[in-house]
Write an enzyme that holds these catalytic residues in place. Structure first.
Site, PDB file in Angstrom:
ATOM      1  N   ARG A 112      40.323  42.034  38.133  1.00 35.45           N
ATOM      2  CA  ARG A 112      40.276  43.474  37.873  1.00 35.45           C
ATOM      3  C   ARG A 112      41.686  44.031  38.010  1.00 35.45           C
ATOM      4  NH1 ARG A 112      36.307  42.505  35.882  1.00 35.45           N
ATOM      5  NH2 ARG A 112      34.158  43.099  36.389  1.00 35.45           N
TER       6      ARG A 112
ATOM      7  N   GLU B 226      42.158  50.367  31.672  1.00 35.32           N
ATOM      8  CA  GLU B 226      41.836  49.804  30.360  1.00 35.32           C
ATOM      9  C   GLU B 226      41.110  50.819  29.471  1.00 35.32           C
ATOM     10  OE1 GLU B 226      39.628  46.210  31.028  1.00 35.32           O
ATOM     11  OE2 GLU B 226      41.173  45.365  32.304  1.00 35.32           O
TER      12      GLU B 226
ATOM     13  N   HIS C 201      41.607  41.786  27.907  1.00 36.73           N
ATOM     14  CA  HIS C 201      40.400  41.512  28.713  1.00 36.73           C
ATOM     15  C   HIS C 201      39.425  40.614  27.945  1.00 36.73           C
ATOM     16  CE1 HIS C 201      37.817  43.253  32.204  1.00 36.73           C
ATOM     17  NE2 HIS C 201      37.555  41.966  32.004  1.00 36.73           N
TER      18      HIS C 201
END
Length: 325
Positions: free
Chosen positions: A233, A262, A280
Site C-alpha cells: 500500500r 492513487e 498497481h
C-alpha cells in the site's frame, strides 16, 4: 430472501454474474437516484459487495445505513478501505480474498525488483529511441550478493522470499512478532532491518497502524545502495520522504506498484528516470482476478446459504458476534 447491494461496478463482472444468479442483487450505480434507492433498500440489505481499495471508502457511516447488514465481501486481500473494527462491533463479518493472489503478486514483486536493479524499462526505452546505434546502454546494478529485508512476512511475503532465495538473495524480515519455524533473521524494528539490508521489500497491510512505517530515517538507514520495492500500500511509505531520499541519493532507486493517492503519482517521481513505476498491477492477470472475483462471490453465497464465510478477516472471525446495541 437474501438481498445484496453492489454500490459500484466492480472491475470483474464475474462477481455480479455469480451472485446475481442466486441472490437478489441491487446494482446501485444503475439507479437514476442513488440516495432514494438507498433509503428504500437499506432495511432489506443483508450483504454488500465491496470493491478493491481505492474503489470507495466503506466506513462506519456508510455501513450504518443498513440495520440488517450481516456481511461485506470485499475484492482484494487488503481491506483497509473497510472499517472492519466498526463491522466487528456491530456483528458484521468482513471477508477478503487471500491466497488466490499470492503467487501473482510475488511474481510481480520480483519482476519489479529485477526491472529496478537491472534498469530493464530504461534499457527498452533506450533501444526504442534508437540510441543503441550510437552507444551501448550503460551498465546496471545487480541482484547478486544482495540481502532483502521483507516488511511483512505473511503469505505473499513468504512467496516473495522463496523466489528471492532461488536468485541467491539472503532474506531477513520484520513483522509484529518473530515467527516460529522461520529460518530468516528477525529484526524488532524496520529501522534496524533497513540498516542491515540493501533491498527493502514492502508487503505489509495498510491502514493507520502502518502509515509511514517507512519514513526518512528508515530510508537513510537503507543507504545509498539501497532499493525500495513497494507492492503493498502506498500509505506504508512516506512519499515525500521517498522523493527527497531519491533526489539526494540517500537511496539508489525504488520500484513502486502502489502510491499514496492513487491514481495520482507525484510529478517528482514521474520525472525520475532511475525509478520504475507500475499502475498497481500486482495481481492484475486474467487468471488471478477471475479467482479473486469467484472468491468474493463464494464468500457471499456460502454465507447466504447458512454455511458461513470462507475467508473472514481477523477482526471479524466466524462465528460472528452479536450486534452492538
Amino acid at each position: 430472501m437474501f438481498e445484496v447491494l453492489m454500490p459500484a461496478a466492480l472491475s470483474n463482472p464475474l462477481v455480479a454474474q455469480e451472485v446475481g444468479a442466486k441472490l437478489t442483487l441491487h446494482k446501485l450505480w444503475e439507479t437514476p437516484d442513488a440516495d432514494a434507492a438507498l433509503k428504500e433498500l437499506a432495511p432489506r440489505i443483508r450483504g454488500i459487495l465491496a470493491g478493491a481499495p481505492g474503489h470507495r471508502r466503506v466506513g462506519g457511516e456508510f455501513l450504518g445505513q443498513f440495520p440488517n447488514l450481516e456481511i461485506v465481501s470485499s475484492f482484494g486481500v487488503g481491506y483497509d478501505h473497510i472499517d472492519a473494527k466498526w463491522a466487528a462491533a456491530h456483528g458484521v463479518v468482513v471477508t477478503n480474498t487471500p491466497d488466490v493472489l499470492n503467487e501473482e503478486v510475488a511474481d510481480t514483486a520480483m519482476g519489479l525488483l529485477l526491472s529496478t536493479l537491472r534498469q530493464l524499462p530504461q534499457a527498452e526505452r533506450y533501444l526504442r529511441a534508437g540510441k543503441w546505434q550510437q552507444a551501448n546502454f550503460p551498465l546496471s546494478d545487480s541482484l547478486q550478493g544482495r540481502t532483502m529485508g521483507i516488511l511483512g512476512l505473511g503469505r505473499i511475503g513468504k512467496a516473495i522470499a522463496r523466489r528471492a532465495e532461488a536468485f541467491g538473495v539472503k532474506i531477513a524480515y520484520h513483522g509484529r512478532s518473530r515467527q516460529p519455524d522461520v529460518p530468516y533473521p528477525y529484526y524488532a524494528t524496520v529501522l534496524e532491518m533497513a540498516a542491515a539490508v540493501d533491498i527493502l521489500m514492502v508487503i505489509a497491510p495498510g491502514g493507520p497502524s502502518t502509515k509511514h512505517l517507512v519514513d526518512a530515517a528508515v530510508l537513510r538507514a537503507l543507504g545509498p545502495r539501497g532499493v525500495l520495492i513497494n507492492v503493498a500500500r502506498g500509505s506504508l511509505v512516506d512519499e515525500d520522504a521517498l522523493v527527497a531520499a531519491l533526489q539526494k541519493g540517500e537511496i539508489m532507486s525504488a520500484g513502486l506498484d502502489v502510491f499514496a493517492h492513487e491514481p495520482q503519482v507525484p510529478q517528482a517521481l514521474l520525472d525520475m528516470d532511475h525509478v520504475v513505476l507500475l499502475p498497481h498491477v500486482g495481481s492484475a492477470s486474467h487468471r488471478t482476478r477471475d479467482a479473486m472475483a469467484h472468491l468474493v462471490a463464494e464468500n457471499m453465497l456460502s454465507y447466504a446459504a447458512g454455511k458461513g464465510p470462507l475467508t473472514p478477516v481477523a477482526e471479524t472471525p466466524w462465528p460472528r458476534l452479536e450486534k452492538a446495541d
